[in-house]
Design a protein around this motif. Structure first.
Motif, PDB file in Angstrom:
ATOM      1  N   ASN A 233      -8.779  23.021  -1.825  1.00  0.00           N
ATOM      2  CA  ASN A 233      -7.433  22.593  -1.427  1.00  0.00           C
ATOM      3  C   ASN A 233      -6.641  23.836  -1.009  1.00  0.00           C
ATOM      4  N   ASN A 235      -3.804  24.140   0.551  1.00  0.00           N
ATOM      5  CA  ASN A 235      -2.380  24.103   0.249  1.00  0.00           C
ATOM      6  C   ASN A 235      -2.105  24.499  -1.191  1.00  0.00           C
ATOM      7  N   ALA A 236      -2.889  23.911  -2.089  1.00  0.00           N
ATOM      8  CA  ALA A 236      -2.693  24.222  -3.504  1.00  0.00           C
ATOM      9  C   ALA A 236      -3.033  25.685  -3.772  1.00  0.00           C
ATOM     10  N   TRP A 238      -2.722  28.257  -1.695  1.00  0.00           N
ATOM     11  CA  TRP A 238      -1.599  29.076  -1.206  1.00  0.00           C
ATOM     12  C   TRP A 238      -0.438  29.002  -2.185  1.00  0.00           C
ATOM     13  N   TYR A 239      -0.163  27.799  -2.642  1.00  0.00           N
ATOM     14  CA  TYR A 239       0.939  27.562  -3.556  1.00  0.00           C
ATOM     15  C   TYR A 239       0.726  28.312  -4.869  1.00  0.00           C
ATOM     16  N   ALA A 240      -0.547  28.436  -5.276  1.00  0.00           N
ATOM     17  CA  ALA A 240      -0.852  29.113  -6.537  1.00  0.00           C
ATOM     18  C   ALA A 240      -0.980  30.622  -6.360  1.00  0.00           C
TER      19      ALA A 240
ATOM     20  N   PRO B 326       5.290  31.437  -2.488  1.00  0.00           N
ATOM     21  CA  PRO B 326       5.586  30.605  -3.654  1.00  0.00           C
ATOM     22  C   PRO B 326       5.194  31.260  -4.973  1.00  0.00           C
ATOM     23  N   LYS B 343      -0.794  17.307  -2.617  1.00  0.00           N
ATOM     24  CA  LYS B 343      -0.951  18.367  -1.626  1.00  0.00           C
ATOM     25  C   LYS B 343      -0.859  19.754  -2.268  1.00  0.00           C
ATOM     26  N   HIS B 344       0.158  19.950  -3.077  1.00  0.00           N
ATOM     27  CA  HIS B 344       0.373  21.288  -3.628  1.00  0.00           C
ATOM     28  C   HIS B 344       0.084  21.401  -5.110  1.00  0.00           C
ATOM     29  N   ASN B 359      -1.737  27.995 -11.456  1.00  0.00           N
ATOM     30  CA  ASN B 359      -0.949  29.094 -10.918  1.00  0.00           C
ATOM     31  C   ASN B 359      -0.843  30.280 -11.874  1.00  0.00           C
TER      32      ASN B 359
END
Ligand SMILES: Nc1ncnc2c1ncn2[C@@H]1O[C@H](COP(=O)(O)OP(=O)(O)OP(=O)(O)O)[C@@H](O)[C@H]1O
Ligand SMILES: [Mg+2]
Lengths: 364, 502
Positions: A233, A235-236, A238-240, B326, B343-344, B359
Motif C-alpha cells: 500500500n 499511500n499508507a 508514504w503516510y507512515a 506526514p 487508503k492511508h 507509523n
C-alpha cells in the motif's frame, strides 16, 4: 460478565493462519503441467514413464547428477530471488534476464582481463563486478519508475532487449576472444573460477545463504518492512514516513545485483567464459520460479532445484525416451501458465476481497 | 405468498470466528428491517451471503420463495436485489458518472454514451437529493461523496430488495434525513429494505422491525415502538451503554496547535481553505463543524502534512511543522486519525500487530537499530486489542479480515496509544458501534484531560457539540465563527454552516 462469555463463543480458538490453499497452487501447477507434457510425449509415441524416470534418475539419482542439478539450479535460485525481491516491493521485474546477462559478461571480463590477483581477491572481485553491473541495469528501470512513473514491466522488457543486443555486440567485438571464430570471451582465469565443494558447486551455497539472508531481511528488519509496505500500500507507506521512491530504487538495485550475481556464478562456476547462448532464458525462468515459490525467498529454492533438475536431465531423457529436450521448455511454459493463472485472476479481482497477495502491486 | 427474503439457519465460519451462527430472519415487501449489532457481530457477513458474495457453510436463503445459489451474485442481482457495500466498490480512476452506470451503461453504437450517462446521473442525484458531480474522478473525492455515489448506484436500478450496509456512516445529518426519506418512499412502493447502521436514531426513525445480532447469533427481534435507543444499545452490547457524553470542565492551557493564514488548494487546484487562523489550546477539544466540502478535509490534510500548504503555517507548541511530510508532522507531536482508513490508515494484507505499529515500526521499542522487535510488537498488539476491544481471533489475522468498525478501532488504538501534543481526529467514530463509541469518546476526553489539544472533525454535529469545548464553524473555506460549545445554538450554527451569516 455476560459480555466476556459472549465474546468467547464468537471467537472459538486461536488458529495459526497458514494458508494451505496458496501453497497448493504451485504443486497442482507442476503436476498438471507434467501430466499435459506426458500426454504430448505419448502422442509422439514416446513413453512418458520412461522419460520421467530417466529424468528423475539422471537429475537426482547419483552424486554427479545431483551436482549437475544444483549447478543448474544456482543461477535459477538467484534470478528467482531477484524477481521475488521486486514482487515483495510491488514491482514486477521482468528484467532479471538483462540484469543476469550484464552480470555474466561483466564478471567474465573481470575473470579474464584482470591478471595477477590471488583467488581470494580475484574471485570475490569478479563476483562483485557481476553483481554491480546487474544492479546498474536494475537501477535504470528503478529510476525510470521512481522519477518518471514508467511502469517497470515496460522498461525492464525494453532494457532486456537493449542489454541482450549490447552484450552480443561486446562479445562479438571488443570483448571477443582473440583469433577465434566464435562469439565468446576468452576463458576466465583459474583464480576467478568458483571452486567445487565436495563435488557440489560452491555457488549453490552462496545462493542458499543469500536466499536465507533476504528472507531474514524481509521478516525481521525495518528495511524489509519498508519495501514490503511500499509493495502492499504505497499511500499508507508514504503516510507512515517511508520514502517510496527510495524503496523502489533499492528494490530494483538489490534485485538487479542478485540477478547479476546469478550470471556471475554461472559464468565463473559452470561455463568458465561468457558465451551469449549459454545464459539464454535463465532470467526468464526466474519469473516462473518466483511465482512457483509464492514470492517467498525460501520458497523459491525447491522450485529452482526442480527446474534445475529438468534442465540437467533433459539430455538423458532424450537419449532414453526419445523425446526432444524442448519438452522441458514446454513444461516450463505450462508451469508458468498454471501457476500464474490463479495469481492473475486474484490480481484482477483484487480490491474485491480483503485478502491480497504479494503480487498486489503488479498493476500500479 | 412467500416473504421477499427468507434466511434460514445460515452459518458461516471464518478461521477462528463463527461469524454467523444459525441465523434466521425474514423480510417482507415494503418492510424496513434494521440489522443491529456490535462491530464484528456478523452483519456484513450475513448480507454478503444474501447478495451471493460468499458461501455460507450451512443454511438456506430464499428470495421470493426460491432458494438462491450461494456465491452467485449475478443471479441474485437478476432476482431484483441491490446492495450498498460497507467497503466502497468504486473504480478510483473513473469518473462519478462512469462508476454509477458501470455494469449497465447507456450505449450508442456499442460505445459508452457519456452524455446520456451524465444526464442520467444528474437526474438521479436531483431525484434523491444526493449531490454529486458526474464529471469528477472518484479518487479525488472525500469519503462522504463516495458514499453518495454508492447509494445512487444502488438506487439506479429498480429493485425489490435493497440491502444497505452502513450507508450513512459518513453522511451529514441533512443528507441522512433526505436518505431516510428515500428509504421511506421506496418502502411505500413495496421495496423490502435491510438497513445496517450504528446510529440508533435512524433505526428508530425508519425501521419496521429490528433484528439484533451478537456474536453471530440473533439475540433479539423487536420494533422501534416496543423499544428505545437505550434498550437497543443494551441488547446489542449486552450491557447498559451511556449514550450521552459525560465530561468535566476543560482546563485549557497554552496553545499547542497554531494555524496561521493557511491556504490550501483542492485536487482541482481551487482554493479550498482560504486564510484560516485557528488555535487549539492544550486541554481542550475544538470541533470543526461544517457542511461537507467546505474545506474541512483539505484543512485536516494540510495540517497533517498530506496536502501542500499554499500559504501559511502550522505550528505545534510554537514550532513550525514540515509541509507535505506526514511522518515528520507526526513526529513533531500530531497524532492523526485519517478520514480514509483503507487508503492511508491500514495495510489490509498486514497483520493487526503490524498495523498497530505502522507509523512507528522503526522506533524504540518496536525496533532496535534496524532489527524489528517481534516480542514488543506482539505485546503492544495484545495490549491494544484488549484495551480497545478489537474483535479478532488473533493478532496475526490480517487487517483486511476485520469488520469495518474493528478496522477503525485499529487506527484509533494506534494513534491514541502514542505520545502526542495534538490529536487531529477526522470522523473518529466512523462505523463504530455504540459501545465502542462510548469508549472512544472517553479516550478523547482523557487525552484532553492529560493536556493534549484535540481537533475534531465530524460529519455529525451531535458528536461535535457533545464532545467539543469550542466549535469552529467552517464555510466556504473560512472559519466563520468560533463559539463556546456549552449552550451553543444548533439552529444558529446550522445557519452559519449554510453560509447565512451576517
Ligand atoms: N474475510 C474474512 N476472513 C476472516 N474473518 C473474517 C472475514 N470477514 C469477516 N471476518 C470476521 O467475521 C466477523 C464478522 O464480521 P462482519 O464484517 O460481518 O462484522 P459486522 O457485523 O459487519 O461489523 P461492523 O459493524 O464492524 O461492520 C468478524 O469477527 C470478522 O473478523
Ligand atoms: Mg460490517
Amino acid at each position: 460478565m455476560s459480555v466476556n462469555t459472549e465474546k468467547k463463543s464468537a471467537v472459538l480458538k486461536e488458529r495459526r493462519t497458514f494458508d494451505v490453499g496458496s501453497w497448493l497452487i504451485p504443486f497442482v501447477a507442476v503436476l498438471v503441467a507434467m501430466f499435459i507434457a506426458a500426454v504430448l510425449m505419448y502422442l509422439q509415441g514416446a513413453s512418458p514413464l520412461t522419460a520421467y524416470t530417466s529424468l528423475l534418475k539422471s537429475a537426482f539419482g547419483s552424486a554427479p547428477g545431483i551436482g549437475k542439478t544444483l549447478g543448474k539450479a544456482t543461477p535459477l535460485v538467484l534470478s528467482g530471488l531477484a524477481v521475488t525481491i521486486g514482487l515483495r516491493a510491488g514491482l514486477f521485474n521482468i528484467g532479471a534476464q538483462g540484469q543476469l546477462i550484464s552480470g555474466a559478461l561483466a564478471s567474465a571480463w573481470a575473470g579474464y582481463a584482470i591478471h595477477g590477483l590471488p583467488m581470494a581477491i580475484h574471485l570475490p572481485l569478479a563476483l562483485l563486478i557481476g553483481a554491480f553491473f546487474g544492479s546498474l541495469t536494475g537501477l535504470i528501470a528503478g529510476a525510470l519508475k521512481a522519477y518518471r512513473g514508467i511502469h517497470e514491466v515496460i522498461s525492464t522488457i525494453m532494457l532486456n532487449s537493449i542489454v541482450i543486443s549490447l552484450v552480443d555486440y561486446l562479445a562479438s567485438g571488443p570483448f571477443k576472444e582473440h583469433g577465434q571464430p566464435l562469439t565468446r570471451t576468452a576463458p576466465v582465469l583459474k583464480s576467478a573460477l568458483v571452486p567445487k565443494f565436495f563435488g557440489l558447486p560452491l555457488g549453490f551455497f552462496i545462493a542458499l545463504a543469500l536466499s536465507y539472508a533476504v528472507w531474514w531481511v524481509f521478516r525481521r528488519t525495518t528495511s524489509g518492512f519498508r519495501l514490503e509496505t511500499v509493495g502492499r500500500n504505497k499511500n499508507a507507506a508514504w503516510y507512515a514516513g517511508i520514502n517510496v521512491k527510495r524503496s523502489i530504487l533499492i528494490a530494483m538495485a538489490v534485485g538487479g545485483a542478485v540477478a547479476g550475481l546469478g550470471g556471475a556464478v554461472e559464468t565463473l562456476g559452470i561455463t568458465g567464459r561468457f558465451e551469449p547462448a549459454f545464459n539464454a532464458g535463465l532470467g526468464f525462468d526466474g519469473i516462473t520460479i518466483a511465482l512457483l515459490g509464492r514470492a517467498n525467498p525460501l520458497g523459491i529454492i525447491p522450485g529452482a532445484i526442480l527446474i534445475g533438475g529438468m534442465r540437467a536431465g533433459a539430455a538423458s531423457m532424450q537419449f532414453d525416451a526419445g523425446v526432444a529436450p524442448e519438452i522441458v521448455d514446454l513444461l516450463m511454459a505450462l508451469i508458468l501458465f498454471f501457476v500464474s493463472a490463479p495469481l492473475l485472476t486474484r490480481w484482477l479481482r483484487r480490491g474485491k476481497g480483503a485478502a491480497s497477495s504479494v503480487t498486489g502491486g503488479w498493476g500500479s | 405468498m412467500a416473504p421477499l427474503l427468507e434466511v434460514i439457519g445460515v452459518s458461516k465460519q471464518y478461521p477462528g470466528v463463527l461469524a454467523n451462527d444459525d441465523i434466521s430472519l425474514t423480510v417482507d415487501s415494503g418492510e424496513v428491517v434494521a440489522l443491529l449489532g456490535e462491530n464484528g457481530a456478523g452483519k456484513s457477513t450475513l448480507v454478503k451471503a444474501v447478495f451471493g458474495l460468499l458461501r455460507p457453510d450451512a443454511g438456506e436463503i430464499r428470495i421470493k420463495g426460491e432458494p438462491i445459489v450461494f456465491g452467485d451474485t449475478n443471479a441474485v442481482i437478476g432476482r431484483g436485489v441491490g446492495m450498498v457495500h460497507q467497503h466502497f466498490q468504486l473504480v478510483p480512476v473513473m469518473s462519478v458518472a462512469e462508476n454509477i452506470v458501470l455494469g449497465d451503461e447507456p450505449r450508442r453504437g456499442g460505445l459508452l454514451n457519456m452524455k446520456k450517462a451524465r444526464a442520467e446521473v444528474r437526474a438521479l442525484s436531483e431525484r434523491y437529493g444526493l449531490a454529486v458531480d458526474p464529471a469528477a474522478m472518484v479518487e479525488d473525492l472525500p469519503v462522504g461523496m463516495q458514499q453518495r455515489i454508492e447509494i445512487l448506484k444502488a438506487l439506479r436500478k429498480e429493485v425489490d430488495l435493497l440491502i444497505l450496509d452502513e450507508p450513512t456512516a459518513v453522511l451529514t445529518p441533512q443528507e441522512i434525513d433526505e436518505f431516510l426519506n428515500v428509504v421511506r418512499v421506496l418502502a411505500s412502493q413495496g421495496v423490502g429494505i435491510v438497513l445496517i447502521t450504528h446510529k440508533l436514531r435512524e433505526v428508530m426513525a425508519v425501521a419496521d422491525r429490528v433484528v439484533v445480532l451478537r456474536g453471530g447469533k440473533v439475540v433479539g427481534i423487536t420494533t422501534p415502538k416496543e423499544s428505545n435507543e437505550e434498550g437497543l444499545a443494551q441488547l446489542m452490547v449486552g450491557r447498559s451503554v451511556v449514550l450521552r457524553v459525560n465530561k468535566g470542565d476543560a482546563h485549557p492551557g497554552k496553545p499547542v496547535l497554531t494555524i496561521k493564514g493557511l491556504e490550501v488548494r483542492d485536487d482541482r487546484k481551487l482554493k479550498a481553505v482560504d486564510g484560516v487562523n485557528l488555535e487549539v489550546l492544550s486541554g481542550e477539544i475544538v470541533g470543526v463543524a461544517g457542511v461537507e466540502g467546505n474545506g474541512q478535509r483539505e484543512l485536516v490534510e494540510a495540517i497533517c502534512g498530506m496536502r501542500p500548504r499554499a500559504a501559511g503555517e502550522v505550528l505545534v507548541g510554537g514550532v513550525p511543522t514540515e509541509n507535505m511530510h506526514p511522518h515528520a508532522v507526526h513526529l513533531s507531536g500530531i497524532s492523526h486519525i485519517p478520514e480514509d482508513r483503507e487508503k492511508h490508515g491500514l495495510v489490509s494484507s498486514y497483520s493487526i500487530a503490524d498495523n498497530l505499529v505502522l507509523n512507528q515500526f522503526d522506533q524504540e521499542p518496536f525496533a532496535r537499530g534496524w532489527i524489528r522487535n517481534a516480542g514488543e510488537i506482539t505485546k503492544n498488539a495484545h495490549v491494544l486489542v484488549k484495551q480497545f476491544d478489537i474483535r479478532t481471533p488473533s493478532i496475526k489475522a490480517t487487517a483486511g479480515t476485520l469488520s469495518g468498525g474493528n478496522m477503525q478501532k485499529v487506527i484509533v488504538a494506534r494513534e491514541l496509544s502514542q505520545d502526542f501534543h495534538v490529536l487531529v481526529a477526522a470522523q473518529p467514530t466512523r462505523g463504530i458501534d455504540v459501545g465502542s463509541i462510548e469508549f472512544i469518546h472517553k479516550q478523547l476526553i482523557a487525552a484532553r484531560d492529560r493536556g493534549a489539544g484535540v481537533l475534531l472533525v465530524s460529519a455529525e454535529l451531535d458528536e461535535i457539540l457533545s464532545l467539543s469545548d469550542r466549535v469552529a464553524v467552517m464555510s466556504g473555506g473560512k472559519i466563520v465563527a468560533v463559539l463556546d460549545a456549552t449552550g451553543a445554538d444548533r439552529a444558529y450554527i446550522g445557519r452559519l454552516m449554510a453560509g447565512l451569516h451576517d
